[in-house]
Design a protein around this motif. Structure first.
Motif, PDB file in Angstrom:
ATOM      1  N   ALA A  28       0.823  -1.210   0.000  1.00 33.78           N
ATOM      2  CA  ALA A  28       0.000   0.000   0.000  1.00 33.78           C
ATOM      3  C   ALA A  28       0.856   1.259   0.000  1.00 33.78           C
ATOM      4  O   ALA A  28       0.542   2.235  -0.695  1.00 33.78           O
ATOM      5  N   MET A  39      -1.972   3.676  -2.491  1.00 32.11           N
ATOM      6  CA  MET A  39      -3.412   3.434  -2.452  1.00 32.11           C
ATOM      7  C   MET A  39      -3.703   2.331  -1.438  1.00 32.11           C
ATOM      8  O   MET A  39      -2.850   1.464  -1.185  1.00 32.11           O
ATOM      9  N   THR A  40      -4.888   2.358  -0.877  1.00 32.53           N
ATOM     10  CA  THR A  40      -5.300   1.278   0.007  1.00 32.53           C
ATOM     11  C   THR A  40      -5.668   0.057  -0.835  1.00 32.53           C
ATOM     12  O   THR A  40      -5.844   0.150  -2.055  1.00 32.53           O
ATOM     13  N   SER A  95      -8.505  -1.459  -0.837  1.00 33.55           N
ATOM     14  CA  SER A  95      -9.842  -1.245  -1.395  1.00 33.55           C
ATOM     15  C   SER A  95      -9.791  -0.339  -2.617  1.00 33.55           C
ATOM     16  O   SER A  95     -10.453  -0.594  -3.635  1.00 33.55           O
ATOM     17  N   GLN A  96      -9.007   0.715  -2.532  1.00 36.16           N
ATOM     18  CA  GLN A  96      -8.864   1.611  -3.679  1.00 36.16           C
ATOM     19  C   GLN A  96      -8.235   0.889  -4.867  1.00 36.16           C
ATOM     20  O   GLN A  96      -8.641   1.081  -6.020  1.00 36.16           O
ATOM     21  N   THR A  97      -7.248   0.057  -4.576  1.00 34.45           N
ATOM     22  CA  THR A  97      -6.579  -0.684  -5.634  1.00 34.45           C
ATOM     23  C   THR A  97      -7.532  -1.677  -6.296  1.00 34.45           C
ATOM     24  O   THR A  97      -7.485  -1.883  -7.516  1.00 34.45           O
ATOM     25  N   VAL A 111     -10.731  -1.302  -6.718  1.00 34.88           N
ATOM     26  CA  VAL A 111     -11.584  -0.523  -7.620  1.00 34.88           C
ATOM     27  C   VAL A 111     -10.802  -0.134  -8.873  1.00 34.88           C
ATOM     28  O   VAL A 111     -11.279  -0.280 -10.013  1.00 34.88           O
ATOM     29  N   ALA A 112      -9.585   0.365  -8.692  1.00 34.88           N
ATOM     30  CA  ALA A 112      -8.763   0.791  -9.835  1.00 34.88           C
ATOM     31  C   ALA A 112      -8.460  -0.390 -10.756  1.00 34.88           C
ATOM     32  O   ALA A 112      -8.485  -0.251 -11.989  1.00 34.88           O
TER      33      ALA A 112
END
Length: 290
Positions: A56, A61-62, A64-66, A68-69
């Motif tokens: 991270a 990015m966290t 969770s963000q990763t 989504v990305a």
């Protein structure tokens, strides 16, 4: 995912020499390269998340963000690209279907990759390799061929699909060979069934195979078991037979390439990519024996 090697990977520029071999103009394949780069970025991010290798802090990015990305890179961005490059309605529909179908095949291969139930065989693991790594390369070869005028369902397009799929398998085999010691082998750490293990399963006596599979099951948690599997799989007679399988794939790819493309500088580039992949995949006597 045990993904094929990352970043600045010249093998993932396959669309350029494919289109160059067909038309003499590789530059028109740049959109396929961009689509592929977006897709692989998403696949690699998911790979890290699945394998517990996500950093991270390094990514910024966290998890969770990763996630989504990665999903956006695998689906929405490639789809948006397809809609913006002026392919025409028929070709745009084909590219969209190809993106979806290859993604589904890759997902199926990934599911096979993490499923160690049932019977271990060369055919079963080969199907998984053809999905998880073969499907993306097949997609790229097929999309490139459509830019040269190959029609959906044509013999030419089927040929390029097989070429890309087998090339992807060879790339995965080269990646399998990347570790130089048992402790570096991510497949052993994750308990993944590889084609080398599958070849051993079809070669060893029942007693030998039972001992190997027992050690393989313990390998993720026991360094000694990991060393035992590594050393057993690198016995010279087993390596020789496995290398013959790789050589067979190499020969089939080379023959297929000669059928699909006329002699040219670009076809020679493709041949070099195939040759380099096969050479890297081969095991050698004394390879990092623990």
């Amino acid at each position: 995912m045990a993904a094929e090697e990352r970043t600045e990977n010249p093998f993932r520029l396959l669309p350029l020499p494919v289109l160059g071999a067909l038309t003499g103009d590789p530059d028109a394949a740049l959109p396929v390269c961009v689509l592929s780069a977006l897709w692989w970025a998403g696949a690699e991010a998911l790979d890290d998340l699945m394998d517990g290798e996500f950093d991270a802090r390094g990514v910024g990015m966290t998890a969770s963000q990763t996630m989504v990305a990665a999903t956006v890179c695998l689906t929405l961005l490639p789809q948006t690209l397809i809609g913006r490059i002026g392919l025409g309605a028929e070709r745009e529909r084909f590219w969209t279907r190809e993106l979806t179908a290859s993604g589904m095949r890759c997902a199926g291969g990934q599911l096979d990759d993490v499923d160690s139930s049932g019977v271990l065989s060369w055919r079963r693991v080969m199907v998984g390799y053809a999905g998880k790594t073969g499907a993306p390369y097949a997609r790229d070869a097929v999309l490139s061929a459509t830019l040269a005028g190959a029609g959906a369902g044509s013999e030419e397009l089927r040929g390029w699909r097989v070429f890309g799929e087998l090339f992807g398998v060879l790339r995965q085999l080269a990646n399998d060979r990347a570790a130089s010691t048992a402790r570096e082998d991510a497949d052993l750490a994750n308990g993944t069934w590889t084609l080398l293990l599958a070849y051993a399963a079809e070669t060893l006596t029942p007693a030998e195979l039972a001992a190997l599979l027992d050690a393989h099951a313990r390998a993720p948690d026991e360094p000694a078991a990991r060393d035992a599997v590594w050393n057993r799989l690198r016995r010279p007679d087993l390596m020789a037979g496995y290398n013959r399988r790789i050589t067979g794939i190499h020969r089939r790819l080379s023959a297929l390439l000669h059928q699909l493309a006329r002699p040219s500088h670009h076809r020679e580039q493709l041949r070099r990519l195939v040759d380099a992949s096969a050479t890297t995949a081969l095991l050698t006597v004394g390879d990092g024996v623990a």
